[in-house]
Structures are given as C-alpha cells and as structure tokens.
Design an enzyme around this catalytic site. Sequence first.
Site, PDB file in Angstrom:
ATOM      1  N   MET A   1       0.273  -2.735   8.656  1.00 60.23           N
ATOM      2  CA  MET A   1      -0.386  -2.893   7.361  1.00 60.23           C
ATOM      3  C   MET A   1      -1.265  -4.130   7.366  1.00 60.23           C
ATOM      4  SD  MET A   1      -0.916  -1.725   4.396  1.00 60.23           S
ATOM      5  CE  MET A   1      -2.126  -2.562   3.395  1.00 60.23           C
TER       6      MET A   1
ATOM      7  N   HIS B   1      -7.001  -2.152  14.998  1.00 62.98           N
ATOM      8  CA  HIS B   1      -7.173  -1.432  13.728  1.00 62.98           C
ATOM      9  C   HIS B   1      -6.929  -2.363  12.530  1.00 62.98           C
ATOM     10  CE1 HIS B   1      -6.960   2.240  11.162  1.00 62.98           C
ATOM     11  NE2 HIS B   1      -6.125   1.504  10.457  1.00 62.98           N
ATOM     12  N   GLU B   2      -5.801  -3.032  12.537  1.00 62.73           N
ATOM     13  CA  GLU B   2      -5.473  -3.887  11.377  1.00 62.73           C
ATOM     14  C   GLU B   2      -6.449  -5.063  11.298  1.00 62.73           C
ATOM     15  OE1 GLU B   2      -3.589  -2.327   9.492  1.00 62.73           O
ATOM     16  OE2 GLU B   2      -2.788  -0.981  11.032  1.00 62.73           O
TER      17      GLU B   2
ATOM     18  N   GLU C   1       0.851  -1.180   0.000  1.00 61.42           N
ATOM     19  CA  GLU C   1       0.000   0.000   0.000  1.00 61.42           C
ATOM     20  C   GLU C   1       0.894   1.240   0.000  1.00 61.42           C
ATOM     21  OE1 GLU C   1      -2.788   0.424   3.245  1.00 61.42           O
ATOM     22  OE2 GLU C   1      -3.813   2.059   2.235  1.00 61.42           O
TER      23      GLU C   1
ATOM     24  N   GLY D   1       2.660   2.563  10.863  1.00 63.68           N
ATOM     25  CA  GLY D   1       2.397   1.766  12.060  1.00 63.68           C
ATOM     26  C   GLY D   1       2.255   0.285  11.769  1.00 63.68           C
TER      27      GLY D   1
ATOM     28  N   ASN E   1      -2.451  -6.315   5.258  1.00 64.42           N
ATOM     29  CA  ASN E   1      -2.439  -7.328   4.193  1.00 64.42           C
ATOM     30  C   ASN E   1      -3.300  -8.523   4.587  1.00 64.42           C
ATOM     31  OD1 ASN E   1      -0.125  -5.795   3.124  1.00 64.42           O
ATOM     32  ND2 ASN E   1       0.942  -6.726   4.851  1.00 64.42           N
TER      33      ASN E   1
ATOM     34  N   HIS F   1      -9.687  -3.961   9.746  1.00 63.25           N
ATOM     35  CA  HIS F   1      -9.576  -3.761   8.300  1.00 63.25           C
ATOM     36  C   HIS F   1     -10.010  -5.009   7.517  1.00 63.25           C
ATOM     37  CE1 HIS F   1      -8.051   0.129   7.268  1.00 63.25           C
ATOM     38  NE2 HIS F   1      -6.897   0.035   7.893  1.00 63.25           N
TER      39      HIS F   1
ATOM     40  N   GLU G   1     -10.047   3.962   6.028  1.00 64.23           N
ATOM     41  CA  GLU G   1      -9.254   4.415   7.176  1.00 64.23           C
ATOM     42  C   GLU G   1     -10.094   5.140   8.226  1.00 64.23           C
ATOM     43  OE1 GLU G   1      -6.666   3.101   7.781  1.00 64.23           O
ATOM     44  OE2 GLU G   1      -5.840   2.452   5.853  1.00 64.23           O
TER      45      GLU G   1
HETATM   46  N1  TRP Z   1      -3.212   0.849   5.679  1.00 69.50           N
HETATM   47  C1  TRP Z   1      -2.261   1.060   6.758  1.00 69.50           C
HETATM   48  C2  TRP Z   1      -3.093   1.280   7.997  1.00 69.50           C
HETATM   49  O1  TRP Z   1      -3.641   2.305   8.204  1.00 69.50           O
HETATM   50  C3  TRP Z   1      -1.382   2.231   6.507  1.00 69.50           C
HETATM   51  C4  TRP Z   1      -0.053   1.946   5.910  1.00 69.50           C
HETATM   52  C5  TRP Z   1       0.829   1.041   6.330  1.00 69.50           C
HETATM   53  C6  TRP Z   1       0.584   2.643   4.859  1.00 69.50           C
HETATM   54  N2  TRP Z   1       1.979   1.143   5.599  1.00 69.50           N
HETATM   55  C7  TRP Z   1       1.839   2.094   4.682  1.00 69.50           C
HETATM   56  C8  TRP Z   1       0.210   3.674   4.047  1.00 69.50           C
HETATM   57  C9  TRP Z   1       2.741   2.565   3.735  1.00 69.50           C
HETATM   58  C10 TRP Z   1       1.098   4.151   3.080  1.00 69.50           C
HETATM   59  C11 TRP Z   1       2.346   3.588   2.939  1.00 69.50           C
HETATM   60  O2  TRP Z   1      -3.323   0.433   8.759  1.00 69.50           O
HETATM   61 ZN    ZN Z   2      -5.720   1.613   8.477  1.00 68.11          ZN
END
Ligand code: TRP
Ligand code: ZN
Length: 885
Positions: free
Chosen positions: A272, A306-307, A130, A270, A274, A310, A329
């Site tokens: 991600m 949070h993750e 991302e 913070g 995935n 998602h 978000e």
């Molecule tokens: N989607 C991630 C979150 O909010 C955010 C994120 C993680 C991100 N790594 C990144 C956004 C690198 C841009 C680039 O939980």
């Molecule tokens: Zn997020």
Amino acid sequence: MDAGLNTSGVKQEIFLKDYTSPAFMAETVDLLFDLDEDTAIVTSRVTYKRMDSGQSNLVLNGGEFMKLLSVNLDGHLLGEDAYVVTEETLTVKSVPDVFTLTIQTELYPADNTRLEGLYKSGGNFCTQCEAEGFRHITYFPDRPDVMAVYTVRIEADKARYPILLSNGNPGKTGDLPEGRHFAEWYDPYPKPSYLFAVVAGNLGVLSDTYKTKSGKRVDLNIYAAEADLEKCHHAMAALKASMKWDEDVFGLEYDLDVYNILAVGDFNMGAMENKGLNVFNTKYVLASPETATDADFDHVEGVIGHEYFHNWTGNRVTCRDWFQLSLKEGLTVFRDQEFSSDLGSRALKRIDDVRLLRAAQFPEDAGPLAHSVRPDHYVEINNFYTATVYNKGAEVIRMMHRLIGAQAFRKGMELYFNRHDGQAVTCDDFAAAMQDSSGKNLDQFKLWYSQAGTPTLTVTRERDGGDILLTVHQSCPPTPGQPEKEPNHLPFLMGWIGPNGEPLEPACSNGVWQEDGCLLEISNSTETFRFKDVPTGSVPSLLRTFTAPVHLKHDLSKEEKLFLMSHDRDPFARWDITQDLLRVEILRLVDSYKDGKAQETVDKDVLDAFGTVLADESADPAFIAELILLPSENDLGQYMDVIKPEEIYLARTQFISQVADAHRDIVLERYKKCREMLENQAQYSLDKNSKGLRRLSNTLLGFIKQTSSGEDVCCEHYNNATNMTDQFAALSVIASSEFQCRNEILANFYHQWKGEDLVIDKWFMAQAMSRRDDALENIVNLIDHPDFSLTNPNRMRSLVMVFAGQNQRHFHANDGRGYNFLAEIIVKVDKVNPQVAARLVAPLGRWKKLDPHRQKLMKTSLDAILNAKHISDDVGELVAKSLAT
Ligand code: TRP
Ligand code: ZN
C-alpha cells in the site's frame, strides 16, 4: 457518493452517474493516537469549509467497529441532539460555513481480523485505509476527492512500541510519564484519507539514503522484524533503482525527506502506497536466495517500484472517486512493468505480463464478474481491485503509449502533472492530457474505459497479384449489462517474414513501419490493409508484443506457425506463435479422448519443432524455458466451449510424456549442461544468465519427471539445491508425483523451514497444486494442519486460492467435493476477513464454461454461500452476480 443502507441492511449499489462533489472540504486534519495494548483512543481535529451552500448538515462516514466518545464543534461539546449517528454515518446538524470539529473515538485493534483500519500484526500496530478503512478510525468524509494536510501525534508504551511512524516528515519526539513516549509527523502534501497510515511497533530497520537529481537527500528506511532485516537488501536496492528510474524516464523526483516502508505478515493485498509510509506484505519485501525464488525476487522489485511510482501517479494526483481507480492503478502498473523491463529483459517481462493477463483478466472478462476498466456501479469497492482495473488498465495505457508514441506520452505525463498536481481527477482528465500532448483524437479510444469484454480480432489474407490484402475484423461478446459493443480503436503491430526466413518490410497502404514492426491502427469493425509486393511464401507475424488486449484468430497453417517459430526474430511473437501451436495441438489431443483414453498422438512435426527448440543453444536459456513451458490447464480450458478438466489434464500430461520420450537425450543433456554451468559459478547470482539457467533446468524437470530416470533426477535436484528457486522447483514436481521419495521430501522441507512463514506458504502451495489422484483429500486435510490459518491471508491464499485458481483437475472434481470445500471455506473466512473471502468467489462463478452436471454442483455451492447466515456485502455482491444468468 455514500452507500446508504436499505431496510434489509444490505448495502446498495452506487453509480458513477450519481457523483456529486463534496459538500464540505476538510482542510487540515490533526490526529492524536493514544495507543494501548488492546484499545486505542483517537482524537481527530479537523477544519471544515462548506462548499455547497445548499447543505446545512455535515455528513461523515464511520461507525462500524468503533465507539464514538465525543463530538466537539469549535470548542463546544455537542449534546446528542446536535448530531445523528447511524450504523455508517455521523451527521452533525446545522454547521457553520467554516468550523473545527473534534471527535474522539475508541478502537479495538487487537480484535480487528479484517485487516482494515487500525489493526495488529505480529504484535505491532499498523493501518490499511484504502479504499474505505479510514472510516473505521474516525468519522470523516472518507472519499478520495477530499484532500487535506495531516498532522499526526502517536503516544504509546516506549518499550513495547519504540518505533512510531506516520506519513510525511518526522517532527518532535519525546518521553511521557509511565514509560510512554510520543512522535509527531507532518505531511505537507494534501492527501485523501485512504493514503493515511500509522505504525507503532518493535521493529528493526534497514536504512540507506538517496540523493535526488536536484541534490536533495532522502532517508530510506525499511522496517521489519529484527530477524528479517538481512532479507531486506534486495527491496532497498529496488527502491533506489525505482527512484532513479522515475527521474530518468519521467523526470519525477521524490518530494519528502524520508521514505519509510513497513513489512507486515498479515496483509490483505500486496502493498500500500501510503504517502511516505508504504505498508508491505512481507512477501513483497523479504528475499534471500535460500528462502525466495528468482520469481519472488522479481516480484519484490516490481511491487517496490509500483508503490514508489504511486507517489506521483496516485498520491500527488489522485482519483476523484473510486470508479476512477484505474487512473492510478492501470497507470502505475504500466509504470512498474516498464521499470522491470528496463532493469531486466523486455521480452521476458512482456511474456510474463501477457501470461498473467490471459490467466487472470481474460477469464474475468469472459465471466459473470466482467466489468469495464472504469466500472460504473458497485456495491463494495474492495471487489473492484481486479485484474481488469489493474492489468487491463495497464494495457489501455500501453495502447495509448503505442498510438501516440513514447515522446508524446512523456509530454502528456508532464501536462497531466502540470494541470492536476494536488488534485483528485478522472480517467478522462488523463486521456485529455495525452490527447492534447499528441494531437491525436482519443474519443473512440476511450471506449476501452467503459466497455467490458475481450474483443476478438480475426485476421484473414487474400492475394491480389503481388500484393497481400490483410483484413482485420473485430467483435466483442456481450458482458453483463452490455449486450452490444462498439468497435474499439487499437494499435496492431505486425511484421512479415520472407520465404527464406528474412524479415521483410513491404510498403503498407495505411500502416507505418516502426522499429519493431508495421503499426496498423484499427478503428472499424472491418479494415483491410494492402501490403505491396509480398513474395509468395511470406508469413505475417501478427500482434507483435501484444499491442492490444484481444483474442487473436488467424488463418495461419500449422506449417506457417512452425516457420514463424523458427524464423521470427521478434521474441514475443515467436513465443506467442509457439503457444498457439502447442495449444492447438494439445486441444486436438483433448478432443480425441474417449473413456479416458487418447485416440491420437502428438503430431510429428510439432514434436520435431519442440526438439529443435530444446537443442537451440544460441538463444537465451530463459527464453527457451518460456518456449517450452506448455500452456497451463486453465489456459487450455479457456479455448474450449465446455471445459473438460480431466481430459485437459491427461492430454497435457500425454504431450509432456511424448516430448520426454522423443527427446529424452536432448532433455537430459540440456539439463545437465545447465546444472554444470551453474555449479561452476562460485556463488549464487541473480544475473540474467544464472537466472536463465535455473529457469531452463527447472522447467526441464517437468519433462524429466516423465522419464524412467525422473525420480532420481528430481530427488537429487531437491537434495542438491542450495537456493529456493531450485528447491521449490523440485518440491513442486515431487509433490505432484508418485515418487517413493515424495512424503519424505515434503516432510524434510517442512522441518527445514518451520517458522519461516513465507517458505511454509510454499509448502502448502506445492500440495495445493498437486495433480495426484489423492491431492484433493490431502488439501482438505491440510485445513486442520497446525500451521494452516484462516486469519493469515498469505497462508489462506497459498492453500485455498492456489487450489481453486490453479488446480483445475481437482477443483472440478466430478463429485463436487472441490466446490463444497471452497464454499465452506468462503463462509468461514468471511466471518474473519470479508475482503479475503470475496477474492475466493470467482472460480465458483465460472460455471457457464462447464458441463450441465458440474454447472449444477457449482450453483448449489454458490447457493449454499448465499444461504449462510450473515454473509458480508463483499461476498454477497460477488455470489449474487455469479448466480445471475
Ligand atoms: N493501492 C494498493 C496498490 O495497488 C492496493 C491495496 C493495498 C489495497 N491494500 C489494499 C486495495 C486493501 C484494497 C484494499 O498498490
Ligand atoms: Zn497500486
């Protein structure tokens, strides 16, 4: 949708209004990762289907930092005349309606300091896709509305990389010749490329299981360096709690057989989300009482939540395009806030969240980088992972929740998933689900998505016989590209306190009394509400729980504020009015400074009220700590037309000293009692009461510091500390002091924690926040410290971001040294990691709020960045906006 290159090589702006749906859909993606020490060969085999008969060529994103080895269409190797490669695209000419394209690329993960795409951290391979990192792995339509089913096979040396992970559920594993092995993964849920992840490494694992409400067993694994596994238990507990919470509150269950989390030390953000394989910054996974503060523990819980959340809001239903980023978000932040509120204290969580909104989002909305929750143009999408998209976005969801009510909101969520599961959608689709579930028209409300800037609400009162007429006026200042604003639709919760301190519920012409107050709906620029039969001496308690992200102005007198401070039963409102009172009082002192000397002293009534709060033993100690924590220097600056950094620092310190003087005995007494209660506990505990006692005693240290026994108490606090919460609280106070023990304690901390990266970050942080006269010099020198690193984002932020963002006194040093320092670092970091460099620009851009002398210095520093050779689009976009008048 593509950001094309113009002739100067600078990326062009792209616009929401130019959105077109994809010309080709990818249906299945098969990836083979052949990993070597320094290089990786990726073979991607993708089936495509034409969606737009007008498009004969297939255009794929990709190119930078990778080498194209071969292109093969339906089994035929293509010659170079069959495709065109530019710096950012691969165009395959005249493709059939349905076909399979196989592409081989070579990558160099060991050289990847941008931490985007495939890279190495701590010797392990991991990915960050991302927003647009997948295009650095293979050529692909790298946009969130292209959703496909992925199958992945990873091959690597077995001894060096025993763990091989990707999204979805595990498949076959086995050995290969020459000491290598492989693992296969299959993710049945169609997903956009930004949710792809792959991991290969030598990692320890903490495992557990979760049984979903329908009885399905899920294997949970947290992968980290072997030595860090003992610090993963809190994250694991938080993960299980998140899974349970989403079932209980929204009926949402997890959908794969495994949930994997990897903790890495080098990460741009913070964490991600995935699919099935979250990658986390170690900062949001690892926690032990010795190395993490209570706040760190809370952050781990919040980010894990949070993750996890998602998985539904983001992954099962994703964004159509990156303009819709807040769709996932804002909503997911709202969900993690609610989760933390339910697990801990709702009032304290709300106070924290509002503090953050005011500290991070309000300045953004007031400066040159202001943008709406759903931006409509950008150069570099990575620059839009902002407090506005995340935190104001969460406030927008919270307002909807308040306007339609919890029940309709839950129904709206169900409708949203029924309609859009497996799709890539827009903020309008979300709002439509909420509108349809509640029957409430949200047309005007949706202005919150498109209009930037923080509205100001001005509340005035007028008596009409026994009634009170309460008038709310709203306005919103211009922001870049938006000179005029329409009035917003917002919920405004309020209460009344009667003359004897009792809560009142006077009937209201068009407000509705709810459990926590009277809900007024505002939609015009001026609205008047009639409250019936309000006794003389009653005081309104305004904008309870901060039901809208606005600046509030009102006509309450000092006496009325003091009255609310002691009588409002709504804890958030009590905190907020206390902040208001303190802010006004400290700003009065600021105004009185002449030649560095205060001409005024703290108001006696305010001092007395402070003493009453300090002595209040009936309230939760954590809440008392919130009440006595003064507005920060940055916060105070926001309320001035022209920020006076030195005077703010002096006045705030003066206030602390006067409180410490006037209430010395109460402060010390209260501190001692807290410490005794903590010492009587058999062991360290994260329960609410212990956290509260630590929070209060640690906040009191800031006052004790200014007394004659300050040095003794603070140093003893440091020396007796058995956990990081206490140790770091003392370290922060001491690092900013003139105490004799200062250097020795800083050295002691460093030697105790050498090698513990997240704790050494704190050592840098404490010095970055120091207000000592020589702090700036020290900070500049720390850049050369052997443990400082430009390539590790956590370390960078601990020193540079904390300095520029939180040390107003020294960042705005009158000779411009703070600005120069930051500008030089930005240029250096930009060469290594543009995303991280770009996040440092904002403080320099807020020059309009300073005096002409500093304005000039700040602009000179911005110019210097712009004139440096080869700056990235990331930094370029923000510096250009910051210089635009
Ligand atoms: N989607 C991630 C979150 O909010 C955010 C994120 C993680 C991100 N790594 C990144 C956004 C690198 C841009 C680039 O939980
Ligand atoms: Zn997020």
